[in-house]
Scaffold this motif. Structure first.
Motif, PDB file in Angstrom:
ATOM      1  N   ILE A   1      31.533  37.319  22.625  1.00  0.00           N
ATOM      2  CA  ILE A   1      31.406  35.946  23.174  1.00  0.00           C
ATOM      3  C   ILE A   1      32.864  35.326  23.475  1.00  0.00           C
ATOM      4  CG2 ILE A   1      31.066  33.665  22.474  1.00  0.00           C
ATOM      5  CD1 ILE A   1      28.428  34.966  22.495  1.00  0.00           C
ATOM      6  N   HIS A   2      33.714  35.687  22.864  1.00  0.00           N
ATOM      7  CA  HIS A   2      35.239  35.438  23.044  1.00  0.00           C
ATOM      8  C   HIS A   2      35.784  36.076  24.348  1.00  0.00           C
ATOM      9  CE1 HIS A   2      39.040  33.935  22.606  1.00  0.00           C
ATOM     10  NE2 HIS A   2      39.645  34.704  22.448  1.00  0.00           N
ATOM     11  N   THR A   3      35.231  37.143  24.308  1.00  0.00           N
ATOM     12  CA  THR A   3      35.425  38.064  25.391  1.00  0.00           C
ATOM     13  C   THR A   3      35.038  37.441  26.967  1.00  0.00           C
ATOM     14  OG1 THR A   3      36.183  40.072  24.372  1.00  0.00           O
ATOM     15  CG2 THR A   3      35.680  40.334  26.726  1.00  0.00           C
ATOM     16  N   LEU A   4      33.520  37.009  26.618  1.00  0.00           N
ATOM     17  CA  LEU A   4      33.118  36.556  27.718  1.00  0.00           C
ATOM     18  C   LEU A   4      33.509  35.330  28.069  1.00  0.00           C
ATOM     19  CD1 LEU A   4      29.203  37.155  27.015  1.00  0.00           C
ATOM     20  CD2 LEU A   4      30.544  37.967  28.911  1.00  0.00           C
ATOM     21  N   ARG A   5      33.915  34.346  27.220  1.00  0.00           N
ATOM     22  CA  ARG A   5      34.544  33.140  27.663  1.00  0.00           C
ATOM     23  C   ARG A   5      35.849  33.222  28.270  1.00  0.00           C
ATOM     24  NH1 ARG A   5      31.815  28.966  25.516  1.00  0.00           N
ATOM     25  NH2 ARG A   5      30.654  29.413  23.505  1.00  0.00           N
ATOM     26  N   VAL A   6      36.863  34.082  27.805  1.00  0.00           N
ATOM     27  CA  VAL A   6      38.060  34.388  28.580  1.00  0.00           C
ATOM     28  C   VAL A   6      38.071  34.964  29.718  1.00  0.00           C
ATOM     29  CG1 VAL A   6      40.347  35.562  28.404  1.00  0.00           C
ATOM     30  CG2 VAL A   6      39.235  34.471  26.094  1.00  0.00           C
ATOM     31  N   HIS A   7      36.875  35.836  29.844  1.00  0.00           N
ATOM     32  CA  HIS A   7      36.721  36.348  31.399  1.00  0.00           C
ATOM     33  C   HIS A   7      36.377  35.401  32.329  1.00  0.00           C
ATOM     34  CE1 HIS A   7      36.266  40.023  33.739  1.00  0.00           C
ATOM     35  NE2 HIS A   7      34.836  40.086  33.839  1.00  0.00           N
ATOM     36  N   LEU A   8      35.283  34.678  31.726  1.00  0.00           N
ATOM     37  CA  LEU A   8      35.009  33.584  32.749  1.00  0.00           C
ATOM     38  C   LEU A   8      36.107  32.573  33.119  1.00  0.00           C
ATOM     39  CD1 LEU A   8      31.431  32.537  31.346  1.00  0.00           C
ATOM     40  CD2 LEU A   8      31.944  33.544  33.554  1.00  0.00           C
ATOM     41  N   SER A   9      36.924  32.340  32.095  1.00  0.00           N
ATOM     42  CA  SER A   9      38.164  31.401  32.357  1.00  0.00           C
ATOM     43  C   SER A   9      38.962  32.023  33.517  1.00  0.00           C
ATOM     44  CB  SER A   9      38.908  30.782  31.199  1.00  0.00           C
ATOM     45  OG  SER A   9      39.535  32.178  30.539  1.00  0.00           O
ATOM     46  N   THR A  10      39.146  33.391  33.424  1.00  0.00           N
ATOM     47  CA  THR A  10      40.195  33.987  34.486  1.00  0.00           C
ATOM     48  C   THR A  10      39.447  34.171  35.720  1.00  0.00           C
ATOM     49  OG1 THR A  10      39.577  36.464  33.490  1.00  0.00           O
ATOM     50  CG2 THR A  10      41.129  35.260  32.372  1.00  0.00           C
ATOM     51  N   GLU A  11      38.300  33.803  35.943  1.00  0.00           N
ATOM     52  CA  GLU A  11      37.539  33.865  37.282  1.00  0.00           C
ATOM     53  C   GLU A  11      37.159  35.436  37.252  1.00  0.00           C
ATOM     54  OE1 GLU A  11      36.528  31.603  39.541  1.00  0.00           O
ATOM     55  OE2 GLU A  11      37.501  29.906  38.190  1.00  0.00           O
ATOM     56  N   LEU A  12      36.855  36.096  36.203  1.00  0.00           N
ATOM     57  CA  LEU A  12      36.472  37.511  36.050  1.00  0.00           C
ATOM     58  C   LEU A  12      37.576  38.617  36.507  1.00  0.00           C
ATOM     59  CD1 LEU A  12      32.954  37.104  37.903  1.00  0.00           C
ATOM     60  CD2 LEU A  12      33.431  36.678  35.434  1.00  0.00           C
ATOM     61  N   THR A  13      38.792  38.067  36.141  1.00  0.00           N
ATOM     62  CA  THR A  13      39.951  39.039  36.580  1.00  0.00           C
ATOM     63  C   THR A  13      40.006  40.042  35.252  1.00  0.00           C
ATOM     64  OG1 THR A  13      40.611  37.459  38.203  1.00  0.00           O
ATOM     65  CG2 THR A  13      42.172  39.345  37.341  1.00  0.00           C
ATOM     66  N   ARG A  14      39.686  41.251  35.219  1.00  0.00           N
ATOM     67  CA  ARG A  14      39.792  41.872  34.073  1.00  0.00           C
ATOM     68  C   ARG A  14      41.313  42.185  33.522  1.00  0.00           C
ATOM     69  NH1 ARG A  14      41.107  47.356  35.441  1.00  0.00           N
ATOM     70  NH2 ARG A  14      40.276  48.466  33.783  1.00  0.00           N
ATOM     71  N   ARG A  15      42.269  42.126  34.423  1.00  0.00           N
ATOM     72  CA  ARG A  15      43.597  42.396  33.994  1.00  0.00           C
ATOM     73  C   ARG A  15      44.125  40.988  33.241  1.00  0.00           C
ATOM     74  NH1 ARG A  15      45.972  47.095  35.142  1.00  0.00           N
ATOM     75  NH2 ARG A  15      45.182  48.424  36.651  1.00  0.00           N
ATOM     76  N   ARG A  16      43.748  39.986  33.843  1.00  0.00           N
ATOM     77  CA  ARG A  16      44.231  38.470  33.284  1.00  0.00           C
ATOM     78  C   ARG A  16      43.606  38.574  31.914  1.00  0.00           C
ATOM     79  NH1 ARG A  16      43.392  34.181  37.307  1.00  0.00           N
ATOM     80  NH2 ARG A  16      43.461  32.823  35.570  1.00  0.00           N
TER      81      ARG A  16
END
Length: 95
Positions: free
Chosen positions: A35-50
């Motif tokens: 869940i946390h990974t998804l939230r962070v991934h969304l917050s980075t506009e789906l930028t996997r490196r960020r």
């Protein structure tokens, strides 16, 4: 202070409808890490490196976690229609 325009999805999802529970349940198979990974991934506009940098993990770890999300929920975060459901379900889980 927020304007309604800033929180449209969250506002709409706070209204209980017959679909509310089912939508929230889409993410029930996921643990807190995913869940946390998804939230962070969304917050980075789906930028996997960020996402990886913010999570302090390797980008491949992000990929692996997103694949686990897809395997557990049937929702692939890289598919736009699935991403909309994931985003809505995340909004419900945070209320």
């Amino acid at each position: 202070m927020y304007r309604l325009r800033d929180v449209l999805l969250d506002y709409q999802l706070t209204r209980d409808t017959p679909a509310t529970r089912e939508l929230a349940a889409l993410l029930a198979p996921l643990d807190d890490e995913l869940i946390h990974t998804l939230r962070v991934h969304l917050s980075t506009e789906l930028t996997r490196r960020r996402t990886a940098a913010l999570l302090h993990v390797h980008p491949n770890t992000v990929d692996n976690r997103l694949r686990r999300v897809a395997a557990l929920t049937g929702l692939d975060p890289s598919t736009p229609s699935h991403l909309a459901l994931i985003t809505a379900a995340l909004a419900l889980t945070s209320r």
